[in-house]
Design a protein around this motif. Sequence first.
Motif, PDB file in Angstrom:
ATOM      1  N   UNK A 125      12.377   0.452   3.427  1.00 57.93           N
ATOM      2  CA  UNK A 125      11.378   0.101   2.552  1.00 57.93           C
ATOM      3  C   UNK A 125      11.927  -1.029   1.655  1.00 57.93           C
ATOM      4  N   UNK A 126      13.269  -1.010   1.279  1.00 53.69           N
ATOM      5  CA  UNK A 126      13.768  -2.373   0.777  1.00 53.69           C
ATOM      6  C   UNK A 126      13.367  -3.760   1.371  1.00 53.69           C
ATOM      7  N   UNK A 127      13.613  -3.400   2.831  1.00 55.31           N
ATOM      8  CA  UNK A 127      13.522  -4.759   3.623  1.00 55.31           C
ATOM      9  C   UNK A 127      11.992  -5.254   3.610  1.00 55.31           C
ATOM     10  N   UNK A 128      10.968  -4.034   3.749  1.00 52.37           N
ATOM     11  CA  UNK A 128       9.601  -4.448   3.552  1.00 52.37           C
ATOM     12  C   UNK A 128       9.286  -4.979   2.222  1.00 52.37           C
ATOM     13  N   UNK A 129       9.723  -4.616   1.221  1.00 52.30           N
ATOM     14  CA  UNK A 129       9.596  -4.994  -0.240  1.00 52.30           C
ATOM     15  C   UNK A 129       9.974  -6.525  -0.154  1.00 52.30           C
ATOM     16  N   UNK A 167      -5.025  -1.198   3.940  1.00 48.43           N
ATOM     17  CA  UNK A 167      -5.628   0.043   4.338  1.00 48.43           C
ATOM     18  C   UNK A 167      -6.369   0.847   3.365  1.00 48.43           C
ATOM     19  N   UNK A 168      -7.521   1.226   3.691  1.00 42.97           N
ATOM     20  CA  UNK A 168      -8.206   2.150   2.720  1.00 42.97           C
ATOM     21  C   UNK A 168      -7.974   3.396   2.616  1.00 42.97           C
ATOM     22  N   UNK A 169      -7.016   3.822   3.632  1.00 47.82           N
ATOM     23  CA  UNK A 169      -6.598   5.195   3.513  1.00 47.82           C
ATOM     24  C   UNK A 169      -5.422   5.582   2.614  1.00 47.82           C
ATOM     25  N   UNK A 170      -4.640   4.537   2.554  1.00 47.07           N
ATOM     26  CA  UNK A 170      -3.170   4.643   1.923  1.00 47.07           C
ATOM     27  C   UNK A 170      -3.006   3.439   0.986  1.00 47.07           C
ATOM     28  N   UNK A 171      -2.305   3.672  -0.149  1.00 45.92           N
ATOM     29  CA  UNK A 171      -1.896   2.654  -0.706  1.00 45.92           C
ATOM     30  C   UNK A 171      -0.758   1.976  -0.241  1.00 45.92           C
ATOM     31  N   UNK A 172      -0.783   0.592  -0.920  1.00 41.36           N
ATOM     32  CA  UNK A 172       0.585  -0.421  -0.387  1.00 41.36           C
ATOM     33  C   UNK A 172       1.639   0.488  -0.697  1.00 41.36           C
ATOM     34  N   UNK A 173       1.852   0.971  -1.848  1.00 42.33           N
ATOM     35  CA  UNK A 173       3.274   1.669  -1.962  1.00 42.33           C
ATOM     36  C   UNK A 173       3.454   2.550  -0.971  1.00 42.33           C
ATOM     37  N   UNK A 174       2.425   3.450  -0.293  1.00 41.91           N
ATOM     38  CA  UNK A 174       2.634   4.690   0.588  1.00 41.91           C
ATOM     39  C   UNK A 174       3.103   3.808   1.954  1.00 41.91           C
ATOM     40  N   UNK A 175       2.578   2.526   2.099  1.00 41.77           N
ATOM     41  CA  UNK A 175       2.861   2.172   3.553  1.00 41.77           C
ATOM     42  C   UNK A 175       4.047   1.198   3.503  1.00 41.77           C
ATOM     43  N   UNK A 176       4.634   0.837   2.097  1.00 40.24           N
ATOM     44  CA  UNK A 176       5.830   0.125   2.228  1.00 40.24           C
ATOM     45  C   UNK A 176       6.928   1.078   2.549  1.00 40.24           C
TER      46      UNK A 176
END
Length: 242
Positions: A125-129, A167-176
């Motif tokens: 997640x640190x890399x995605x961020x 994505x309408x099903x998950x928040x950006x924080x979830x997907x990160x």
Amino acid sequence: MIEISQRLQRIGDRVEHGSRVADIGSDHAYLPTYLIQQGIAASCIAGEVNKGPWQSAARQIQSAGLTDRIEARLGDGLAVLEPGEVDVVCISGMGGSLIASILGAGEAKLVGVRQLILQPNVAAPLVRRWLMEHGWQLVAEDILEEDGIIYEILEARPGDPMLPYEDSTRTPADLVEIGPHLWHKKSPVLHKKWSLECAKLRMVLDQMTKAKSAEAESRREEMEKRLNWMEEMLACMQTDSV
């Protein structure tokens, strides 16, 4: 022809054909050797911060007879590169925090780079961020298990950094946390990874039951929220795969 791990092969097979590639933290230069022998890359730079691995890389390049196509360079992160010298940067086999630090410290060297292929051993997640905050669009992700270890591979290109997280099903924080492309695929390996993470967290919580301090209680509440979140994600993966 060199034989490499499945992890390195998955990384190498994502590299844009005909490109000039830098492999940062190259160790024995196995990935650059594979890229040249397979006709994927036009040329490679194998970067190493430590003298021992740098010497190992130089020996591997020489033994493969590829000194005219691969150069081993000693230096810290992207400092081994000149701006505009490569089209693709690969960084693998280290923690996500270190990968993000290398990218940040050498961001000026990424001008003209068309593709980043990153394989964090932990803390993806640190890399995605970092990618999201610096104008890189995550275009693909892969997850695999090899020798009992689960690896995530991230591919990014210059573009709209928020696009993968719409994505309408998950928040950006979830997907990160999970990986937007991995979330859509919901592979058995992804499910296994998060099942193992849940099991580890449950063990830690069990060990914390005797701690009575306010600090321990606060920490336990945070971890319980994290566990609930993980369990919800796992439930969604199972439901969607049915």
